[in-house]
Scaffold this motif. Structure first.
Motif, mmCIF file in Angstrom:
data_model
loop_
_atom_site.group_PDB
_atom_site.id
_atom_site.type_symbol
_atom_site.label_atom_id
_atom_site.label_comp_id
_atom_site.label_asym_id
_atom_site.label_seq_id
_atom_site.Cartn_x
_atom_site.Cartn_y
_atom_site.Cartn_z
ATOM 1 N N GLN A 52 0.835 -1.194 0.000
ATOM 2 C CA GLN A 52 0.000 0.000 0.000
ATOM 3 C C GLN A 52 0.871 1.246 0.000
ATOM 4 O OE1 GLN A 52 -2.636 1.803 -0.715
ATOM 5 N NE2 GLN A 52 -4.008 0.558 0.512
ATOM 6 N N LEU A 53 0.315 2.318 -0.533
ATOM 7 C CA LEU A 53 0.878 3.658 -0.368
ATOM 8 C C LEU A 53 0.033 4.338 0.692
ATOM 9 C CD1 LEU A 53 1.524 5.259 -3.884
ATOM 10 C CD2 LEU A 53 3.146 5.074 -2.028
ATOM 11 N N TYR A 54 0.646 4.735 1.786
ATOM 12 C CA TYR A 54 -0.059 5.526 2.793
ATOM 13 C C TYR A 54 0.228 6.991 2.499
ATOM 14 C CZ TYR A 54 -0.931 1.448 5.805
ATOM 15 O OH TYR A 54 -1.359 0.260 6.329
ATOM 16 N N PHE A 55 -0.802 7.809 2.464
ATOM 17 C CA PHE A 55 -0.647 9.241 2.232
ATOM 18 C C PHE A 55 -0.821 9.973 3.549
ATOM 19 C CE2 PHE A 55 -1.747 7.521 -1.887
ATOM 20 C CZ PHE A 55 -0.902 8.201 -2.735
ATOM 21 N N HIS A 56 -0.029 11.019 3.745
ATOM 22 C CA HIS A 56 -0.048 11.804 4.983
ATOM 23 C C HIS A 56 -0.345 13.266 4.659
ATOM 24 C CE1 HIS A 56 1.605 8.497 7.390
ATOM 25 N NE2 HIS A 56 2.222 8.171 6.260
ATOM 26 N N SER A 57 -0.871 13.975 5.639
ATOM 27 C CA SER A 57 -1.235 15.380 5.413
ATOM 28 C C SER A 57 0.006 16.215 5.101
ATOM 29 C CB SER A 57 -1.967 15.947 6.628
ATOM 30 O OG SER A 57 -1.123 15.921 7.753
ATOM 31 N N THR A 58 -0.220 17.281 4.370
ATOM 32 C CA THR A 58 0.863 18.169 3.969
ATOM 33 C C THR A 58 0.377 19.614 4.029
ATOM 34 O OG1 THR A 58 2.418 18.700 2.181
ATOM 35 C CG2 THR A 58 0.250 17.914 1.520
ATOM 36 N N THR A 59 1.300 20.537 4.135
ATOM 37 C CA THR A 59 0.944 21.962 4.141
ATOM 38 C C THR A 59 1.322 22.605 2.814
ATOM 39 O OG1 THR A 59 3.043 22.516 5.181
ATOM 40 C CG2 THR A 59 1.151 22.184 6.642
ATOM 41 N N VAL A 60 1.371 21.773 1.769
ATOM 42 C CA VAL A 60 1.691 22.268 0.431
ATOM 43 C C VAL A 60 0.479 22.046 -0.461
ATOM 44 C CG1 VAL A 60 3.194 21.970 -1.581
ATOM 45 C CG2 VAL A 60 4.132 21.728 0.735
ATOM 46 N N GLY A 61 0.149 23.065 -1.248
ATOM 47 C CA GLY A 61 -0.913 22.939 -2.234
ATOM 48 C C GLY A 61 -0.413 23.404 -3.585
ATOM 49 N N LEU A 62 -1.220 23.178 -4.610
ATOM 50 C CA LEU A 62 -0.852 23.708 -5.924
ATOM 51 C C LEU A 62 -0.954 25.224 -5.884
ATOM 52 C CD1 LEU A 62 -2.620 21.223 -8.389
ATOM 53 C CD2 LEU A 62 -0.172 21.414 -7.881
#
Length: 178
Positions: free
Chosen positions: A71-81
């Motif tokens: 699996q790929l686990y995704f984590h929150s980030t403070t970067v947006g487009l």
């Protein structure tokens, strides 16, 4: 008689407890990598961990690894487009979790395909907020218990985008094996 019955019940409870704990300890072999930040890339084009030597090993509990075991686990980030991208909820990102078989001259298998859906997050960033999993490979992707995994990523363009520069860290992720 009561004393003997209590002793039998106590012995049974002790054996049941030990058996339950033994099963719990032997069945929980999982492996996670560190958390990584996605690289800067160009929207509309695939970025590949394989091409950038960004391949990571995970160890599974079984002797063979299937697509559903990783699996790929995704984590929150403070970067947006950035604002040069149209803030459209129809924008998607495509991800492929792949297993590297180049050393054995086999084709690198797709373990999973993941689609990210964009919207403005509660923190105000235009980023992936929903994930869907349209494909999991039911076949064996590795004939031992160590998978060499990498990610491919493509941020899709929307009409009106004035840039294609996807920033570093748009996605934070880690690889996992059961």
């Amino acid at each position: 008689m009561k004393k003997r019955m209590k002793k039998v019940l106590f012995t049974f409870a002790t054996i049941a407890s030990l058996a339950t704990n033994a099963v719990a300890f032997t069945a929980s072999a999982e492996s996670n990598t560190s958390i990584f930040h996605s690289r800067a890339c160009t929207a509309g084009n695939w970025w590949s961990g394989y091409d950038n030597n960004d391949i990571h090993s995970v160890t599974a509990s079984g002797s063979n690894i299937y697509g559903g075991d990783v699996q790929l686990y995704f984590h929150s980030t403070t970067v947006g487009l950035p604002n040069s991208f149209v803030k459209s909820t129809s924008r998607t990102a495509d991800f492929e979790l792949k297993e590297d078989d180049a050393s054995s001259n086999n084709e690198n298998e797709i373990a999973r395909k993941i689609t990210g859906h964009f919207s403005v997050s509660n923190a105000g960033y235009y980023q992936i907020t929903i994930l869907s999993y349209p494909y999991t490979n039911p076949a064996c992707i590795e004939s031992n218990n160590v998978a060499e995994l990498y990610m491919r990523m493509k941020i899709n363009r929307v009409s009106g985008d004035t840039s294609a520069n996807v920033p570093y860290g748009l996605v934070r992720y880690q690889f996992h094996a059961d």
